[in-house]
Write a protein that holds these residues in place. Sequence first.
Motif, PDB file in Angstrom:
ATOM      1  N   GLY A   1       0.590  -1.323  -0.021  1.00  0.00           N
ATOM      2  CA  GLY A   1      -0.138   0.075   0.669  1.00  0.00           C
ATOM      3  C   GLY A   1       0.985   1.004   0.237  1.00  0.00           C
ATOM      4  N   LEU A   2       0.471   2.927   0.641  1.00  0.00           N
ATOM      5  CA  LEU A   2       1.023   2.916   0.988  1.00  0.00           C
ATOM      6  C   LEU A   2       1.521   4.032   2.298  1.00  0.00           C
ATOM      7  CD1 LEU A   2       1.359   6.718  -1.116  1.00  0.00           C
ATOM      8  CD2 LEU A   2      -0.710   7.473   0.409  1.00  0.00           C
ATOM      9  N   SER A   3       2.702   4.023   2.202  1.00  0.00           N
ATOM     10  CA  SER A   3       3.555   3.963   3.602  1.00  0.00           C
ATOM     11  C   SER A   3       3.684   6.054   3.664  1.00  0.00           C
ATOM     12  CB  SER A   3       4.451   3.371   3.598  1.00  0.00           C
ATOM     13  OG  SER A   3       4.321   1.713   3.325  1.00  0.00           O
ATOM     14  N   PHE A   4       3.409   6.039   4.646  1.00  0.00           N
ATOM     15  CA  PHE A   4       3.940   7.627   5.290  1.00  0.00           C
ATOM     16  C   PHE A   4       3.843   7.386   6.910  1.00  0.00           C
ATOM     17  CE2 PHE A   4      -0.676   6.602   4.566  1.00  0.00           C
ATOM     18  CZ  PHE A   4      -1.461   7.802   5.635  1.00  0.00           C
ATOM     19  N   SER A   5       3.855   8.742   6.575  1.00  0.00           N
ATOM     20  CA  SER A   5       4.132   9.330   8.781  1.00  0.00           C
ATOM     21  C   SER A   5       3.065  10.398   8.473  1.00  0.00           C
ATOM     22  CB  SER A   5       5.319   9.990   9.134  1.00  0.00           C
ATOM     23  OG  SER A   5       6.009  10.576   8.314  1.00  0.00           O
ATOM     24  N   LEU A   6       2.476  10.988   9.215  1.00  0.00           N
ATOM     25  CA  LEU A   6       1.814  12.039   8.884  1.00  0.00           C
ATOM     26  C   LEU A   6       2.427  13.105   9.146  1.00  0.00           C
ATOM     27  CD1 LEU A   6      -0.949  11.355  12.060  1.00  0.00           C
ATOM     28  CD2 LEU A   6      -1.319  10.869   9.684  1.00  0.00           C
TER      29      LEU A   6
ATOM     30  N   ILE B   1      -7.184  13.644  10.663  1.00  0.00           N
ATOM     31  CA  ILE B   1      -7.118  12.629  10.208  1.00  0.00           C
ATOM     32  C   ILE B   1      -7.206  11.332  10.589  1.00  0.00           C
ATOM     33  CG2 ILE B   1      -5.260  10.882   9.525  1.00  0.00           C
ATOM     34  CD1 ILE B   1      -5.261  12.633   7.028  1.00  0.00           C
ATOM     35  N   TYR B   2      -7.666  11.451  11.958  1.00  0.00           N
ATOM     36  CA  TYR B   2      -7.482  10.362  13.393  1.00  0.00           C
ATOM     37  C   TYR B   2      -8.921  10.882  13.525  1.00  0.00           C
ATOM     38  CZ  TYR B   2      -3.578   8.868  14.876  1.00  0.00           C
ATOM     39  OH  TYR B   2      -1.925   8.121  15.004  1.00  0.00           O
ATOM     40  N   GLY B   3      -9.784  11.755  12.879  1.00  0.00           N
ATOM     41  CA  GLY B   3     -11.565  11.629  12.898  1.00  0.00           C
ATOM     42  C   GLY B   3     -12.307  10.322  12.311  1.00  0.00           C
ATOM     43  N   GLN B   4     -13.127  10.008  12.682  1.00  0.00           N
ATOM     44  CA  GLN B   4     -13.572   8.856  12.436  1.00  0.00           C
ATOM     45  C   GLN B   4     -14.401   9.299  11.091  1.00  0.00           C
ATOM     46  OE1 GLN B   4     -17.753   8.777  14.496  1.00  0.00           O
ATOM     47  NE2 GLN B   4     -17.938   6.793  13.897  1.00  0.00           N
ATOM     48  N   GLN B   5     -14.667  10.375  10.565  1.00  0.00           N
ATOM     49  CA  GLN B   5     -15.020  10.179   9.228  1.00  0.00           C
ATOM     50  C   GLN B   5     -13.527  10.147   7.859  1.00  0.00           C
ATOM     51  OE1 GLN B   5     -18.105  10.314   9.683  1.00  0.00           O
ATOM     52  NE2 GLN B   5     -18.351  11.859   7.697  1.00  0.00           N
ATOM     53  N   THR B   6     -12.639  10.342   8.730  1.00  0.00           N
ATOM     54  CA  THR B   6     -11.661   9.494   7.405  1.00  0.00           C
ATOM     55  C   THR B   6     -11.862   8.442   7.046  1.00  0.00           C
ATOM     56  OG1 THR B   6      -9.956  11.208   8.081  1.00  0.00           O
ATOM     57  CG2 THR B   6      -9.117   9.656   7.088  1.00  0.00           C
ATOM     58  N   GLN B   7     -12.074   7.280   7.909  1.00  0.00           N
ATOM     59  CA  GLN B   7     -11.798   5.609   8.116  1.00  0.00           C
ATOM     60  C   GLN B   7     -13.392   5.138   6.896  1.00  0.00           C
ATOM     61  OE1 GLN B   7     -10.156   4.176   7.538  1.00  0.00           O
ATOM     62  NE2 GLN B   7      -7.927   3.572   9.078  1.00  0.00           N
ATOM     63  N   VAL B   8     -14.626   6.443   7.324  1.00  0.00           N
ATOM     64  CA  VAL B   8     -15.838   6.211   6.452  1.00  0.00           C
ATOM     65  C   VAL B   8     -15.663   6.487   4.809  1.00  0.00           C
ATOM     66  CG1 VAL B   8     -18.314   6.780   6.273  1.00  0.00           C
ATOM     67  CG2 VAL B   8     -17.193   6.536   8.930  1.00  0.00           C
ATOM     68  N   MET B   9     -15.181   7.847   4.889  1.00  0.00           N
ATOM     69  CA  MET B   9     -14.625   8.081   3.534  1.00  0.00           C
ATOM     70  C   MET B   9     -13.856   7.430   2.730  1.00  0.00           C
ATOM     71  SD  MET B   9     -14.573  12.000   4.513  1.00  0.00           S
ATOM     72  CE  MET B   9     -15.015  12.713   2.857  1.00  0.00           C
ATOM     73  N   LEU B  10     -12.721   7.117   3.646  1.00  0.00           N
ATOM     74  CA  LEU B  10     -12.096   5.693   3.080  1.00  0.00           C
ATOM     75  C   LEU B  10     -12.702   4.643   2.489  1.00  0.00           C
ATOM     76  CD1 LEU B  10      -8.580   6.281   4.889  1.00  0.00           C
ATOM     77  CD2 LEU B  10      -9.407   7.476   2.091  1.00  0.00           C
ATOM     78  N   HIS B  11     -13.716   4.002   2.875  1.00  0.00           N
ATOM     79  CA  HIS B  11     -14.110   3.079   2.491  1.00  0.00           C
ATOM     80  C   HIS B  11     -14.869   3.155   1.848  1.00  0.00           C
ATOM     81  CE1 HIS B  11     -13.571   0.680   6.357  1.00  0.00           C
ATOM     82  NE2 HIS B  11     -12.666   0.852   6.605  1.00  0.00           N
ATOM     83  N   THR B  12     -15.535   3.955   1.577  1.00  0.00           N
ATOM     84  CA  THR B  12     -16.165   4.266   0.001  1.00  0.00           C
ATOM     85  C   THR B  12     -15.245   4.792  -0.952  1.00  0.00           C
ATOM     86  OG1 THR B  12     -16.753   6.507   0.627  1.00  0.00           O
ATOM     87  CG2 THR B  12     -18.443   5.509   1.526  1.00  0.00           C
ATOM     88  N   LEU B  13     -14.442   4.714  -0.854  1.00  0.00           N
ATOM     89  CA  LEU B  13     -13.424   5.258  -1.965  1.00  0.00           C
ATOM     90  C   LEU B  13     -12.441   3.378  -2.128  1.00  0.00           C
ATOM     91  CD1 LEU B  13     -11.461   8.306  -1.187  1.00  0.00           C
ATOM     92  CD2 LEU B  13     -13.184   7.751  -3.249  1.00  0.00           C
ATOM     93  N   GLY B  14     -12.826   2.622  -1.287  1.00  0.00           N
ATOM     94  CA  GLY B  14     -12.409   1.043  -1.398  1.00  0.00           C
ATOM     95  C   GLY B  14     -11.063   1.023   0.000  1.00  0.00           C
TER      96      GLY B  14
END
Length: 110
Positions: free
Chosen positions: A43-48, A74-87
């Motif tokens: 995947g895409l590896s990064f630090s904040l 980034i740590y907010g709950q919406q990040t993972q929700v939005m990313l899940h919609t993008l796959g």
Amino acid sequence: MATTQLTYDYVLESVFGTYLSDPEALKLRLADLDTAIRITADGLSFSLPELYNFAGLETKGGNEQSYLSFRRCIYGQQTQVMLHTLGGEVVIAQNHQHVNKTIYRLKALS
């Protein structure tokens, strides 16, 4: 590339979104800049901090959002929700016991 977007929005759309839809396009962008962000087989590896700095370099106008605000988003709950919609989803790849030193990975969901 709109420079009026907040850094967080830019990262979600133009970095994470591009990686999930066209990783080769992001790989070309990464090659043009001095960054430790890498695309690997996992995947895409990064630090904040690297991700924040990359966004500032790409927008050429600098970051329009403070690093602390970006990190909270980034740590907010919406990040993972939005990313899940993008796959995709962000996971911890290497936990260095400090949020700024930890290496994260954005990976595509199967």
